[in-house]
Design an enzyme around this catalytic site. Sequence first.
Site, PDB file in Angstrom:
ATOM      1  N   ALA A 240       0.712  -1.219  -0.055  1.00 16.79           N
ATOM      2  CA  ALA A 240      -0.091   0.037  -0.142  1.00 16.79           C
ATOM      3  C   ALA A 240       0.899   1.308   0.063  1.00 16.79           C
ATOM      4  CB  ALA A 240      -0.952  -0.092   1.125  1.00 16.79           C
ATOM      5  N   ALA A 241       2.061   1.181  -0.228  1.00 16.68           N
ATOM      6  CA  ALA A 241       3.045   2.285   0.092  1.00 16.68           C
ATOM      7  C   ALA A 241       2.679   3.329  -1.082  1.00 16.68           C
ATOM      8  CB  ALA A 241       4.403   1.997  -0.241  1.00 16.68           C
ATOM      9  N   GLY A 242       2.393   3.226  -2.350  1.00 16.18           N
ATOM     10  CA  GLY A 242       2.276   4.183  -3.235  1.00 16.18           C
ATOM     11  C   GLY A 242       0.766   4.779  -3.149  1.00 16.18           C
ATOM     12  N   ASP A 243      -0.235   3.922  -2.783  1.00 10.29           N
ATOM     13  CA  ASP A 243      -1.637   4.464  -2.717  1.00 10.29           C
ATOM     14  C   ASP A 243      -1.564   5.385  -1.399  1.00 10.29           C
ATOM     15  OD1 ASP A 243      -2.542   3.337  -4.804  1.00 10.29           O
ATOM     16  OD2 ASP A 243      -3.142   1.499  -3.653  1.00 10.29           O
TER      17      ASP A 243
END
Length: 296
Positions: A240-243
């Site tokens: 979930a890092a990018g989101d």
Amino acid sequence: MISVFGSANMDLVAYVSQAPKLGETVTGRAFHTVPGGKGANQAVAAARAGAEVTFLGAVGDDGFGIALRSTLVDAGIEVSALRQVPGASGIAHIVVDDSGGNSIIVVPGANGTVTGLTGDDHALISASSALLLQLELPIEGVTAAARAAREAGVQVVLTPAPSRPLPAELLEAVTLLVPNEHEAADLTGASDAESALEELLKLVPEVVITLGSQGALYGSRSGERLRVPAVKVEAVDTTAAGDTFVGALAVARSEGLGPEEALRFASAAASISVQREGASTSMPGRDEIDAQLAAH
């Protein structure tokens, strides 16, 4: 208000020491069913970071659809424009290895039915300060949403994932493009992030290229260039890092922060998410982000 026109998937996450090669079977150490989807993830990230958020998309009439809607409601997100359609909700099959790296297979399900806007969608987008878009919905639906936002003077933030060619009509409506380094390379053919940034700025007014543990690179047509380092942490799950980054970045921009401050806010949020397992379950609240910023 920030609106998110995007996907809602149930993430089926298997944790393994090393991801299997083609034809190989490996034994996992854990399995979780976690609400996700790039659209829903960005909505949850923005809501937890302090924004008023509304979500536009679709779920199926199955059990996953009920759980996905509940997750958004529990995060304080407005879901009056979340459609329910017959059939299965979208799912994502995710394999996470011990380094925190992941590989993902997305089956669109109900997301694949969102090919255009309803009257309510138009009204909600027009009332927003920013519209967040990704590419897990049909491209005609994404383009229609971007066009509606542009016509209403609303900022359009596009995450070009999963990577694919982008129609000119969509790019013309984008205010800020946020690819990772691989997506930036796919879109431009450039071998390094700096070159990709310059090529992308020929297409859209502002670009942020996320570089994982190397931070993020920002550029605008006005000539501003920035590189903001990542907060150094030990990653457990980068799903979930990018989101998380994009959701937090949208909040910071909506609060009037400049590019560097907004990027640092987004980086702090992402650094917390990668230290936890799961997608929406890993996203930090505003107090946590502020504390991480103060500590670094």
